[in-house]
Design a protein around this motif. Structure first.
Motif, mmCIF file in Angstrom:
data_model
loop_
_atom_site.group_PDB
_atom_site.id
_atom_site.type_symbol
_atom_site.label_atom_id
_atom_site.label_comp_id
_atom_site.label_asym_id
_atom_site.label_seq_id
_atom_site.Cartn_x
_atom_site.Cartn_y
_atom_site.Cartn_z
ATOM 1 N N TRP A 45 0.799 -1.230 0.000
ATOM 2 C CA TRP A 45 0.000 0.000 0.000
ATOM 3 C C TRP A 45 0.832 1.280 0.000
ATOM 4 O O TRP A 45 0.333 2.347 -0.331
ATOM 5 C CB TRP A 45 -0.937 0.025 1.212
ATOM 6 N N LEU A 46 2.096 1.182 0.347
ATOM 7 C CA LEU A 46 2.916 2.394 0.488
ATOM 8 C C LEU A 46 3.835 2.569 -0.714
ATOM 9 O O LEU A 46 4.803 1.821 -0.866
ATOM 10 C CB LEU A 46 3.745 2.289 1.782
ATOM 11 N N PRO A 47 3.547 3.554 -1.574
ATOM 12 C CA PRO A 47 4.444 3.772 -2.717
ATOM 13 C C PRO A 47 5.826 4.184 -2.212
ATOM 14 O O PRO A 47 5.954 4.766 -1.135
ATOM 15 C CB PRO A 47 3.786 4.938 -3.476
ATOM 16 N N ASN A 48 6.818 3.883 -2.980
ATOM 17 C CA ASN A 48 8.191 4.235 -2.605
ATOM 18 C C ASN A 48 8.529 3.764 -1.188
ATOM 19 O O ASN A 48 9.096 4.518 -0.379
ATOM 20 C CB ASN A 48 8.404 5.744 -2.724
ATOM 21 N N CYS A 104 -1.616 9.260 4.544
ATOM 22 C CA CYS A 104 -0.478 9.995 4.007
ATOM 23 C C CYS A 104 -0.499 11.458 4.448
ATOM 24 O O CYS A 104 0.545 12.102 4.556
ATOM 25 C CB CYS A 104 -0.499 9.937 2.490
#
Lengths: 595, 209
Positions: free
Chosen positions: A399-402, A502
């Motif tokens: 679920w967490l980009p980068n 975020c």
């Protein structure tokens, strides 16, 4: 033919139950009582008639000897064994006092054992009459308890020793003189015993070194060091219950022996403790080496004597097993770090540990046991966390980009501690070649030159600092997100309470970006912070120094906002202005077309 | 009226997909950057949608590039190599937009399949398609996985700089869009060019020739 069993039908005769000894007379036929396990011996009548007299004779002959044997066993053996060499008075006293279990209770409820081992008494150097020492007792008078306490009783008896042993004799041995002139010196019997008194040389040979030491050190002993009092009393049970139960005193107290008892001078009790812990290195060298790299050793080297050494965590004579330190109750860190330990107990880890999950981490799981590492607010404890949670990267990637970039810049604790606790942005100034935090003295010196000390570093000062630092070396200013107070890391919450939105970070008005500090290293390696004006993060001045730190939305360059507004307005102005001109000139075009 | 087949199907498809992508990317980009001002959607949704349309735009750019390279029609974007002709053509076109259009002079440039753009458009679109869009795509890809492209980002001047370039280009494209749409209404009728981008055919009065 002589053996029968219970439950069987047997003929006439006398049957002797070999199990219970019961005699069964059978007339005619009968069933023997009991089960088949019980054996019976059938005594033939003829046999009884012949053997009876002989057995009777033998029995009458043996009985006196049996009686004598029982007497020997039951009578106080010492009276009989030694009585011959004891005085009549002593034998009279021992007729009662040789019986084990006799005690006397004093007014303060303390007791004294009144049993005297006659054998030991006979072997002692004092074989004279009891009343020679117990002067308040005679064969005619036997006073009831008149002492307040056991200690008073023993001191009273010690005064009897002085009637024979002159001061010169007692002071001849300096060691002995030192011991007996202490304010809280034990009574003579404390070291020499009471009824089994032997000469010290004899005692030295007979006793192990440990017994020799404990003869005095199990007494109430203490020492005064510059006004502080330290107990020198050792409870034998401490050692018996410790992991060092198989060691003798001199294994650790190496400068002591039966023949040597040095008295080193210490400036304080703490100094004594620090010196005493040195002995642990002899066996636990690897742990001692680890300790030298710890924050505790660094504090000690800086002169902070509060920092713990071996005995502070493990105890001195009562060193417990490792497993004990790995329990909530036996964890030694809480002695000094109560507040943090309280936070830990309420954390997801602490609750798991208290809930019986043995693998749940304790202090040392993250901070290590001997090479105790301090927390660094500016650096994520990522490696430590991933030691137990190796699959977190995969879990976050869902679920967490980068994810990796987040892991590099955002401390695990920045999200996994509830949002109530303040966060801060840290700008870690590291040396490009070593990767280590730069020394605070270097940074402060440059700030002093720019007169930026004592207040927040302004955006332009951050730029100047970066530029000046890079004149002599290559430095990197890496931004990280962490807790403002690193101690709050101990409030780790279950993952469903972790920050996942975020917007906590990625918003221009995020509270996380209201506190900014430069992180540099003190001479001992620990980090220290210098506050920075939060505006620096979104300043054009940060474009180069913080070129690797960018948080979408939060650290956007504010100047770009104005530029953007100007560009978009400019773009809109073209159709508006051109269209307006076209409208105004429409008549002109129509006229021209007509022509 | 004369019909000219000006926009081939791949070009029309590319144009409208590009238009949609631009619209969504600018919107979600603004949401990502101005969370404290805009609240159209969550940050995470904005990032996910931005990434999706970003890659759509990249694929679409590939369609554009493939069409123009394979059909050898890229020349419509390339300004006249004769500098004198190019400058005169540009001045002529600038004079038209700045003066002629107001007084009713005819457009000095007539769009044909082999010469779609006037010299000013050529310069603008040549730069946009071959420099600015690739640069926007490159900076976007770098920020899509900053860990994987860390070395390139560092070489390019850092993530803060890369992002600033990306945002600056967005601002340029946004400003340009106003001009682009306005210019699209300057055909024979206001909707002429826009219709042509759907049908492929542009109607031109006979008198124009």
């Amino acid at each position: 033919m002589f053996t029968h069993f219970g439950g069987r039908t047997v003929g006439k005769g006398i049957y002797w139950n070999l199990t219970s000894g019961e005699r069964v007379d059978v007339d005619g036929t009968a069933v023997l009582p009991g089960t088949s396990d019980e054996r019976y011996l059938k005594l033939p009548n003829a046999g009884i008639c012949i053997a009876g007299p002989f057995a009777g004779l033998l029995f009458t002959f043996v009985i006196p000897f049996l009686c004598l044997f029982v007497m020997l066993m039951l009578l106080p053996r010492t009276v009989l064994a030694t009585g011959a060499s004891l005085s009549e008075e002593a034998q009279t006293c021992l007729s009662c006092h040789a019986t084990p279990g006799m005690t006397m209770t004093f007014k303060d409820k303390t007791t004294v054992d009144l049993h005297v081992d006659a054998g030991n008494f006979k072997g002692s150097v004092h074989t004279f009459d009891c009343t020679a020492c117990h002067s308040d007792v005679s064969l005619d008078t036997h006073p009831a308890t008149q002492y307040a306490s056991r200690q008073q009783f023993l001191l009273h008896l010690a005064s009897a020793c002085r009637t024979c042993h002159a001061e010169e004799q007692l002071m001849a041995n300096p060691q002995h003189g030192r011991a007996i002139t202490r304010a809280n010196a034990p009574p003579c019997s404390g070291c020499h015993g009471s009824h089994s008194i032997t000469k010290v040389p004899t005692k030295q040979e007979k006793f192990s070194t440990t017994q020799y030491c404990l003869a005095c050190h199990t007494q109430q002993l203490s020492k005064s060091i510059k006004g502080e009092t330290v107990s020198l009393t050792v409870n034998e049970d401490w050692i018996k219950n410790s992991v060092h139960r198989d060691h003798g005193c001199v294994d650790c107290h190496t400068t002591y022996s039966k023949a040597s008892h040095p008295h080193p001078a210490y400036g304080s009790i703490r100094e004594l403790s620090l010196a005493a812990s040195e002995t642990c290195k002899r066996c636990h060298f690897d742990k001692a080496v680890q300790h030298t790299g710890s924050i505790h050793a660094k504090l000690l080297s800086e002169g902070d004597q509060r920092a713990p050494v071996c005995a502070d965590c493990h105890g001195s004579h009562e060193v417990g097993p490792k497993a004990l330190a790995e329990t909530i109750g036996g964890q030694p860190c809480q002695k000094c770090h109560q507040e943090i330990f309280g936070a830990y107990k309420g954390s997801v880890h602490g609750m798991a540990k208290e809930g019986g999950k043995g693998h749940a981490p304790l202090c040392s799981s993250c901070h290590y046991a001997h090479d105790v590492k301090p927390a660094m607010a500016s650096r994520s404890p990522r490696e430590v966390c991933m030691g137990c949670h190796p699959d977190v990267t995969t879990a976050h990637q869902k679920w967490l980009p980068n994810t990796e970039a987040h892991f590099d810049a955002v401390a695990c604790t920045a999200c996994h501690v509830p949002g109530d606790y303040k966060r801060s942005i840290y700008l870690r100034i590291t040396d490009g070649s070593s990767g280590m935090l730069l020394s605070d003295t270097v940074v402060r010196k440059l700030l002093e030159a720019g007169q930026a000390v004592g207040k927040n570093i302004e955006p332009n000062e951050l730029w100047k600092l970066y530029r000046n630092l890079n004149e002599e070396r290559t430095v990197t200013m890496a931004g990280t997100v962490g807790l403002k107070d690193h101690r709050h890391a101990h409030f780790l919450a279950p993952k469903d309470r972790a920050i996942r939105q975020c917007e906590w970070c990625h918003s221009g008005n995020s509270s996380f970006f209201q506190s900014v500090a430069v992180a540099v290293a003190r001479p001992d390696g620990r980090e220290t912070m210098i506050d920075v004006d939060p505006a620096a993060l979104s300043s054009l001045y940060a474009m180069v120094p913080l070129n690797q730190f960018y948080v979408l939305g939060s650290t956007r360059v504010r100047a770009m906002d104005y530029l953007g507004a100007a560009m978009i307005l400019g773009g809109m102005a073209v159709p508006i202005a051109h269209g307006t001109l076209r409208m105004l000139t429409a008549r002109l075009r129509r006229a021209r077309q007509r022509h | 009226m004369k019909k000219i087949y000006l926009h081939a199907l791949p070009v029309r498809v590319w144009h409208w997909v590009n238009a949609l992508s631009f619209f969504v990317l600018i919107g979600t980009g603004a949401q990502i950057r101005y969370r404290d001002v805009l609240n159209w959607m969550s940050f995470q949704s904005a990032v996910d949608i931005h990434n999706f349309f970003g890659f759509l735009l990249i694929g679409n750019f590939a369609v554009w590039a493939a069409y123009y390279l394979l059909s050898h029609k890229l020349k419509v974007y390339i300004p006249d190599p004769n500098l004198k002709n190019f400058i005169l053509g540009t001045l002529r076109q600038a004079r038209y937009y700045g003066y002629g259009i107001f007084v009713g002079e005819p457009n000095p440039h007539h769009a044909t399949p082999d010469s779609k753009f006037n010299p000013m458009q050529q310069v603008a679109y040549f730069n946009i398609m071959l420099l600015l869009i690739p640069l926007q795509i490159a900076t976007g890809i770098l920020m899509w996985d900053i860990k994987r492209f860390a070395a390139i980002i560092a070489f390019a001047g850092g993530i803060k700089f890369v992002d600033s370039v990306h945002v600056f280009l967005t601002l340029f494209f946004t400003a340009f869009l106003f001009v682009h749409v306005y210019l699209a209404t300057l055909g024979h009728t206001w909707s002429e060019h826009i219709k042509a981008m759907f049908t492929g055919y542009e109607e031109e009065p006979e008198s124009a020739h």
